[in-house]
Design a protein around this motif. Structure first.
Motif, PDB file in Angstrom:
ATOM      1  N   LEU A  10     -14.873   4.092  -7.771  1.00  8.75           N
ATOM      2  CA  LEU A  10     -15.273   3.692  -7.314  1.00  8.75           C
ATOM      3  C   LEU A  10     -15.349   2.057  -7.118  1.00  8.75           C
ATOM      4  N   ILE A  11     -14.834   1.428  -8.789  1.00  9.65           N
ATOM      5  CA  ILE A  11     -14.917   0.721  -8.966  1.00  9.65           C
ATOM      6  C   ILE A  11     -13.093  -0.399  -9.058  1.00  9.65           C
ATOM      7  N   ILE A  12     -12.664   1.087  -8.941  1.00  6.53           N
ATOM      8  CA  ILE A  12     -10.960   1.413  -9.009  1.00  6.53           C
ATOM      9  C   ILE A  12     -10.691   1.043  -7.759  1.00  6.53           C
ATOM     10  N   ILE A  13     -11.434   1.696  -6.770  1.00  5.73           N
ATOM     11  CA  ILE A  13     -11.197   1.469  -5.222  1.00  5.73           C
ATOM     12  C   ILE A  13     -11.244  -0.088  -4.306  1.00  5.73           C
ATOM     13  N   LEU A  14     -12.570  -0.305  -5.235  1.00  4.39           N
ATOM     14  CA  LEU A  14     -12.863  -1.473  -4.384  1.00  4.39           C
ATOM     15  C   LEU A  14     -12.610  -3.186  -5.219  1.00  4.39           C
ATOM     16  N   PHE A  15     -11.526  -3.037  -6.329  1.00  4.29           N
ATOM     17  CA  PHE A  15     -10.429  -3.504  -6.679  1.00  4.29           C
ATOM     18  C   PHE A  15      -9.680  -3.294  -6.689  1.00  4.29           C
ATOM     19  N   ILE A  16      -9.122  -2.568  -5.528  1.00 11.12           N
ATOM     20  CA  ILE A  16      -7.790  -2.431  -4.977  1.00 11.12           C
ATOM     21  C   ILE A  16      -7.496  -2.966  -3.287  1.00 11.12           C
ATOM     22  N   ILE A  17      -8.591  -2.775  -3.363  1.00 15.73           N
ATOM     23  CA  ILE A  17      -9.127  -2.864  -1.676  1.00 15.73           C
ATOM     24  C   ILE A  17      -9.081  -4.545  -1.264  1.00 15.73           C
ATOM     25  N   PHE A  18      -9.772  -4.875  -2.453  1.00 19.63           N
ATOM     26  CA  PHE A  18     -10.256  -6.855  -2.868  1.00 19.63           C
ATOM     27  C   PHE A  18      -9.202  -7.359  -2.822  1.00 19.63           C
ATOM     28  N   LEU A  19      -8.128  -6.712  -4.023  1.00 22.68           N
ATOM     29  CA  LEU A  19      -6.721  -6.938  -3.868  1.00 22.68           C
ATOM     30  C   LEU A  19      -5.737  -6.983  -2.634  1.00 22.68           C
ATOM     31  N   LEU A  20      -6.238  -6.384  -2.006  1.00 21.08           N
ATOM     32  CA  LEU A  20      -5.334  -5.728  -1.124  1.00 21.08           C
ATOM     33  C   LEU A  20      -6.004  -7.124   0.578  1.00 21.08           C
ATOM     34  N   LEU A  21      -7.063  -7.820   0.170  1.00 20.08           N
ATOM     35  CA  LEU A  21      -7.441  -8.641   1.165  1.00 20.08           C
ATOM     36  C   LEU A  21      -7.670 -10.014   0.285  1.00 20.08           C
ATOM     37  N   ILE A  22      -7.475 -10.493  -1.324  1.00 19.53           N
ATOM     38  CA  ILE A  22      -6.819 -11.475  -1.132  1.00 19.53           C
ATOM     39  C   ILE A  22      -4.851 -11.851  -0.984  1.00 19.53           C
ATOM     40  N   GLY A  23      -4.332 -10.946  -0.965  1.00 13.51           N
ATOM     41  CA  GLY A  23      -3.388 -10.972  -0.899  1.00 13.51           C
ATOM     42  C   GLY A  23      -2.699 -11.185  -2.204  1.00 13.51           C
ATOM     43  N   ILE A  24      -1.041 -10.970  -2.135  1.00 14.27           N
ATOM     44  CA  ILE A  24       0.557 -10.694  -3.301  1.00 14.27           C
ATOM     45  C   ILE A  24       0.783 -11.875  -3.045  1.00 14.27           C
ATOM     46  N   LYS A  25       1.243 -12.663  -4.014  1.00 11.43           N
ATOM     47  CA  LYS A  25       2.126 -13.759  -3.748  1.00 11.43           C
ATOM     48  C   LYS A  25       3.486 -12.701  -4.110  1.00 11.43           C
ATOM     49  N   ILE A  26       4.504 -12.734  -3.675  1.00 10.18           N
ATOM     50  CA  ILE A  26       5.934 -12.546  -4.501  1.00 10.18           C
ATOM     51  C   ILE A  26       6.827 -12.974  -4.083  1.00 10.18           C
ATOM     52  N   SER A  27       7.256 -13.498  -4.738  1.00  7.22           N
ATOM     53  CA  SER A  27       9.166 -14.371  -5.012  1.00  7.22           C
ATOM     54  C   SER A  27      10.256 -13.667  -5.266  1.00  7.22           C
ATOM     55  N   PHE A  28      12.010 -13.340  -4.753  1.00  6.66           N
ATOM     56  CA  PHE A  28      12.808 -13.441  -4.952  1.00  6.66           C
ATOM     57  C   PHE A  28      13.883 -14.600  -4.539  1.00  6.66           C
ATOM     58  N   SER A  97       3.903 -11.413  15.029  1.00  4.83           N
ATOM     59  CA  SER A  97       2.409 -10.991  14.376  1.00  4.83           C
ATOM     60  C   SER A  97       2.716 -11.230  13.372  1.00  4.83           C
ATOM     61  N   VAL A  98       3.421 -10.552  12.378  1.00  2.75           N
ATOM     62  CA  VAL A  98       3.883 -10.769  10.760  1.00  2.75           C
ATOM     63  C   VAL A  98       3.766 -12.487  10.087  1.00  2.75           C
ATOM     64  N   LEU A  99       4.589 -12.624  10.875  1.00  2.00           N
ATOM     65  CA  LEU A  99       4.374 -14.426  10.557  1.00  2.00           C
ATOM     66  C   LEU A  99       3.021 -14.822  10.687  1.00  2.00           C
ATOM     67  N   GLY A 100       2.109 -14.405  11.468  1.00  2.00           N
ATOM     68  CA  GLY A 100       0.733 -15.248  11.624  1.00  2.00           C
ATOM     69  C   GLY A 100       0.161 -13.741  10.135  1.00  2.00           C
ATOM     70  N   ILE A 101       0.508 -12.923   9.522  1.00  2.00           N
ATOM     71  CA  ILE A 101      -0.765 -12.000   8.247  1.00  2.00           C
ATOM     72  C   ILE A 101      -0.341 -13.002   7.325  1.00  2.00           C
ATOM     73  N   ILE A 102       1.420 -13.118   7.442  1.00  2.00           N
ATOM     74  CA  ILE A 102       2.365 -13.480   6.051  1.00  2.00           C
ATOM     75  C   ILE A 102       2.137 -14.955   5.833  1.00  2.00           C
ATOM     76  N   LYS A 103       1.497 -15.561   4.257  1.00  2.00           N
ATOM     77  CA  LYS A 103       1.381 -16.702   4.350  1.00  2.00           C
ATOM     78  C   LYS A 103       3.219 -17.319   3.710  1.00  2.00           C
ATOM     79  N   ILE A 104       3.878 -18.240   4.456  1.00  2.00           N
ATOM     80  CA  ILE A 104       5.004 -18.867   4.148  1.00  2.00           C
ATOM     81  C   ILE A 104       5.094 -19.308   3.455  1.00  2.00           C
ATOM     82  N   LYS A 105       5.689 -19.866   1.810  1.00  3.15           N
ATOM     83  CA  LYS A 105       5.240 -21.154   1.570  1.00  3.15           C
ATOM     84  C   LYS A 105       7.287 -21.373   1.346  1.00  3.15           C
ATOM     85  N   GLU A 162       9.567 -17.708  -1.163  1.00  2.00           N
ATOM     86  CA  GLU A 162       8.283 -17.111  -1.954  1.00  2.00           C
ATOM     87  C   GLU A 162       7.583 -16.947  -0.911  1.00  2.00           C
ATOM     88  N   PHE A 163       6.602 -15.890  -0.683  1.00  2.00           N
ATOM     89  CA  PHE A 163       4.838 -15.397   0.382  1.00  2.00           C
ATOM     90  C   PHE A 163       4.676 -15.121   0.349  1.00  2.00           C
TER      91      PHE A 163
END
Length: 194
Positions: A10-28, A97-105, A162-163
Motif C-alpha cells: 500500500l505504501i509503495i502504491i501510494l508513493f507511485i501515485i504521489f510521484l505521478l501527481l507531483i510530476g517528473i522532469k525530463i531533459s533531452f 490538451s497535452v500542452l495544457g498538462i505538460i509544463k514546458i521549460k 526540458e519539460f
C-alpha cells in the motif's frame, strides 16, 4: 506477517501515485547528423533527484548491413505523410490538451529535411512549415524550426528539450487519441516502417 506485507504494498502504491501527481522532469538534448546521433536523456523526480540518465554516443553501423536505397527511403516517408494527413486534426487537438498538462521549460528543435527530388523537398518542407506554424503559437516556450536541404535525402536535426510531465493527467487525452481509427492506422504504419 500478511498485514505488514499489505502495508508495504500500500505504501509503495501510494508513493507511485504521489510521484505521478507531483510530476517528473525530463531533459533531452540531441544532435543528429547523417547516421551519427549524440544526446543525453535525464529523468528527475522532485525536480532535483536524478533517477535515470542515458547518454547516446555516435554508433557506427556494421559494414555487413545493407543500406536502403534512397528511393526506398523516400517512399517510406511519403507513405508516412499520407498516413498522417487524415490524423492532422486529431493530433492538433491532442497537442493542445497535452500542452495544457505538460509544463514546458524549454522546447527548441531544428530539423534539416531533404529528398532526392527538389519538387518533393519543397512540397514536404511546405507541409512541415505549415505544421510548425500551427504548433509554435500554442506555447510561448516552443521554438520549432525546419530548413530544406537540396543535397539528396537528408533528415538531420538538433534540439534541447526540458519539460515536466504529469503522467496521471495524460491518460484521458491519450486514450481519446488512440481511440481514433486513422491514428491507429498511422501508428501501425510507423511500426511497419521501422
Amino acid at each position: 506477517m500478511l498485514n505488514i506485507l499489505l502495508m508495504i504494498i500500500l505504501i509503495i502504491i501510494l508513493f507511485i501515485i504521489f510521484l505521478l501527481l507531483i510530476g517528473i522532469k525530463i531533459s533531452f538534448e540531441y544532435t543528429k547528423k547523417g547516421s551519427e546521433i549524440k544526446g543525453c536523456l535525464k529523468i528527475l523526480i522532485f525536480k532535483k533527484i536524478k533517477i535515470y540518465t542515458r547518454h547516446f554516443p555516435s554508433q557506427d553501423k556494421d559494414e555487413d548491413e545493407d543500406d536502403e536505397d534512397e528511393e526506398e527511403k523516400q517512399r517510406d516517408i511519403i507513405k508516412l505523410f499520407n498516413l498522417a494527413k487524415p490524423c492532422f486534426d486529431d493530433f492538433k487537438i491532442y497537442l493542445k490538451s497535452v500542452l495544457g498538462i505538460i509544463k514546458i521549460k524549454q522546447l527548441k528543435n531544428h530539423l534539416i529535411f531533404g529528398m532526392s527530388s527538389y519538387a518533393d523537398t519543397g512540397k514536404y518542407i511546405g507541409i512541415i512549415w505549415a505544421i510548425l506554424a500551427t504548433v509554435n503559437p500554442m506555447h510561448e516556450k516552443l521554438q520549432l524550426s525546419a530548413e530544406p536541404s537540396f543535397n539528396g535525402y537528408v533528415l538531420d536535426g538538433c534540439g534541447i528539450n526540458e519539460f515536466e510531465i504529469y503522467p496521471l493527467k495524460l491518460i484521458v487525452p491519450t486514450i481519446r487519441l488512440i481511440s481514433k481509427k486513422d491514428v491507429r492506422i498511422f501508428i501501425r504504419g510507423v511500426l511497419d516502417e521501422r
